[in-house]
Design a protein around this motif. Structure first.
Motif, PDB file in Angstrom:
ATOM      1  N   PHE A   1       0.832  -1.202   0.000  1.00  0.00           N
ATOM      2  CA  PHE A   1       0.000   0.000   0.000  1.00  0.00           C
ATOM      3  C   PHE A   1       0.872   1.261   0.000  1.00  0.00           C
ATOM      4  O   PHE A   1       0.615   2.213  -0.744  1.00  0.00           O
ATOM      5  CB  PHE A   1      -0.909  -0.013   1.226  1.00  0.00           C
ATOM      6  N   PHE A   2       1.915   1.271   0.808  1.00  0.00           N
ATOM      7  CA  PHE A   2       2.811   2.430   0.846  1.00  0.00           C
ATOM      8  C   PHE A   2       3.561   2.607  -0.472  1.00  0.00           C
ATOM      9  O   PHE A   2       3.853   3.746  -0.875  1.00  0.00           O
ATOM     10  CB  PHE A   2       3.798   2.305   2.007  1.00  0.00           C
ATOM     11  N   TYR A   3       3.864   1.505  -1.158  1.00  0.00           N
ATOM     12  CA  TYR A   3       4.525   1.634  -2.455  1.00  0.00           C
ATOM     13  C   TYR A   3       3.609   2.350  -3.446  1.00  0.00           C
ATOM     14  O   TYR A   3       4.080   3.112  -4.297  1.00  0.00           O
ATOM     15  CB  TYR A   3       4.910   0.260  -3.003  1.00  0.00           C
ATOM     16  N   GLY A   4       2.299   2.088  -3.345  1.00  0.00           N
ATOM     17  CA  GLY A   4       1.347   2.777  -4.209  1.00  0.00           C
ATOM     18  C   GLY A   4       1.280   4.263  -3.919  1.00  0.00           C
ATOM     19  O   GLY A   4       1.249   5.096  -4.836  1.00  0.00           O
ATOM     20  N   LEU A   5       1.270   4.621  -2.631  1.00  0.00           N
ATOM     21  CA  LEU A   5       1.279   6.038  -2.264  1.00  0.00           C
ATOM     22  C   LEU A   5       2.550   6.722  -2.774  1.00  0.00           C
ATOM     23  O   LEU A   5       2.500   7.860  -3.266  1.00  0.00           O
ATOM     24  CB  LEU A   5       1.187   6.188  -0.748  1.00  0.00           C
ATOM     25  N   ALA A   6       3.674   6.032  -2.656  1.00  0.00           N
ATOM     26  CA  ALA A   6       4.932   6.596  -3.159  1.00  0.00           C
ATOM     27  C   ALA A   6       4.865   6.800  -4.667  1.00  0.00           C
ATOM     28  O   ALA A   6       5.404   7.788  -5.193  1.00  0.00           O
ATOM     29  CB  ALA A   6       6.104   5.681  -2.795  1.00  0.00           C
ATOM     30  N   GLY A   7       4.200   5.877  -5.366  1.00  0.00           N
ATOM     31  CA  GLY A   7       4.031   6.029  -6.805  1.00  0.00           C
ATOM     32  C   GLY A   7       3.241   7.279  -7.152  1.00  0.00           C
ATOM     33  O   GLY A   7       3.567   8.002  -8.109  1.00  0.00           O
ATOM     34  N   TRP A   8       2.194   7.560  -6.376  1.00  0.00           N
ATOM     35  CA  TRP A   8       1.409   8.774  -6.605  1.00  0.00           C
ATOM     36  C   TRP A   8       2.260  10.020  -6.379  1.00  0.00           C
ATOM     37  O   TRP A   8       2.201  10.996  -7.138  1.00  0.00           O
ATOM     38  CB  TRP A   8       0.189   8.775  -5.690  1.00  0.00           C
TER      39      TRP A   8
END
Length: 326
Positions: free
Chosen positions: A231-238
Motif C-alpha cells: 500500500f505504501f509503495y502505491g502512495l509513493a508512486g502517486w
C-alpha cells in the motif's frame, strides 16, 4: 568506593541511548555543519525544502521497507512494484478516461496486491523473503514494460499532480507531498509504539517462535505487513507522478537499494525486532543531505555513491556491535 563508582558509571552508560539510536542524529548534524561551512547556499530554507522534495518518494517507500525489515524480512521489489502502480494510475486516467481518484486507487490496489502476493508466498509456501521479492521484482518490471510498451505517459490530469502543489511556511515553499510524508511517518510511529499490532510486529521480528508461543498470530502479522508495505509503495508512486508529471515505465530502478540504505542508516536492525520508523526518515534525509551538499560543492556524483556505501557499512557495523553487547 571504587567499586561503587564503577557501578554508578555503568548505570549511567546503560541509560545512554545506543549508538544505533544516536548514530543517525550525529551523522546528520555533522553533515549539515560540514556542508554549511562549504557552501553558502546550503543552510537556506529553499535548499532544505528541495532536499525534502528529493527524498519524499524514497522516504514513503522506506516506510514499507521498514515494516518488512522489522519482521526480519527484506523486500527487493519496492521500486518496480511502485513503477507498475504509477503506470496503472496514469494509463487508467489518460487512456481509459477514469476519474483521477479512481485511477489512483487502481494503481494503489495493484501495488497492494503485489504486497499480498509477497506475503502469501512467504507465509503459505514458506519461501525466503529474499527469493520471493527477487522474483516479484522481475515480474513487476516485466509487467510494467509490457503494459506500458516502454512508453512514457504524459498529459496527466491535475488531480494526479496534487502532491506536487506547494504552500509557504515562513516564506519557504513546501510541497504537499513532503507534508504527506511527514504525516505518514508520524502515523506509523504511533501505530508501532502505541498499539498492540505494532508491538506484535516487533515481537515477530525479535523472535518468531517466542511470539507464536505467546499467542501472537505470526503468519497473519507477516501477511499484513507485506500487504501494508505494498500500500505504501502505491502512495509513493502517486508522489512520484506528482513530482515528475509523467508516468515513467523506467522508474524505480534503484529504489530497492535506496530504501534499504535509508532503513539501515536510520538505525533499524537488519536482523529484525529493533528500530524506529522515525529513524528511517532521518536515514533518508541523511542520504539527501549528502547528495545535495556534494552537488553544491561541485563534487562528482560517484563520490555520493562512495560515501553512501561507507555510511551503510558503518551503520551495519554499529548494529552488529550493539547486538553483541545485548
Amino acid at each position: 568506593m571504587a567499586e561503587q563508582s564503577t557501578i554508578k558509571t555503568k548505570n549511567i552508560l546503560g541509560r545512554l541511548p545506543s549508538l544505533t539510536v544516536l548514530g543517525p542524529f550525529i551523522a546528520l548534524a555533522l553533515a549539515i555543519i560540514f556542508f554549511g561551512i562549504q557552501s553558502d547556499r546550503f543552510l537556506s530554507g529553499p535548499n532544505f525544502s528541495l532536499i525534502l522534495q528529493q527524498v519524499m518518494v524514497v522516504g514513503v517507500l522506506a516506510i514499507g521497507q521498514t515494516l518488512v525489515i522489522l519482521t526480519g524480512g527484506i523486500d527487493l521489489s519496492v521500486g518496480f512494484v511502485m513503477a507498475l502502480g504509477t503506470m496503472v494510475m496514469t494509463k487508467f486516467a489518460v487512456e481509459l478516461g477514469l476519474p483521477s481518484l479512481l485511477a489512483v486507487l487502481c494503481g494503489i490496489a495493484a501495488t497492494t496486491a503485489f504486497g499480498l502476493l509477497n506475503g502469501l508466498l512467504i507465509t503459505r509456501i514458506k519461501l525466503p523473503p529474499f527469493i520471493v521479492t527477487l522474483g516479484t521484482m522481475n515480474i513487476a518490471f516485466a509487467l510494467t514494460q509490457i503494459y506500458s510498451k516502454a512508453q512514457t505517459v504524459t498529459g496527466l490530469p491535475d488531480p494526479l499532480l496534487f502532491w506536487g502543489n506547494t504552500f509557504k511556511v515562513g516564506g519557504t515553499v513546501i510541497t504537499y507531498g513532503v507534508a504527506l510524508m511527514i504525516v505518514l511517518y508520524l502515523l506509523v510511529w504511533f501505530f508501532l509504539s502505541e498499539t498492540a499490532p505494532g508491538r506484535h510486529l516487533y515481537a515477530v521480528g525479535n523472535n518468531p517462535e517466542a511470539a507464536r508461543l505467546m499467542g501472537i498470530p505470526t503468519q497473519r502479522v507477516l501477511l499484513l505487513t507485506y500487504t501494508i508495505a505494498g500500500f505504501f509503495y502505491g502512495l509513493a508512486g502517486w508522489l512520484l507522478v506528482s513530482r515528475t508529471s509523467v508516468g515513467d515505465p523506467n522508474a524505480g530502478q534503484t529504489e530497492n537499494l535506496e530504501t534499504i540504505t535509508a532503513v539501515v542508516l536510520g538505525g533499524t536492525s537488519l536482523f529484525g525486532g529493533r528500530g524506529m520508523v522515525l529513524g528511517t526518515l532521518l536515514g533518508a534525509i541523511i542520504v539527501g543531505v549528502f547528495r545535495n551538499g556534494l552537488t553544491l560543492t561541485g563534487i562528482s556524483s560517484v563520490y555520493q555513491v562512495l560515501i553512501t556505501g561507507i555510511l551503510v557499512i558503518l551503520a551495519v557495523t554499529a548494529d552488529q556491535l550493539s547486538k553483541r553487547r545485548g
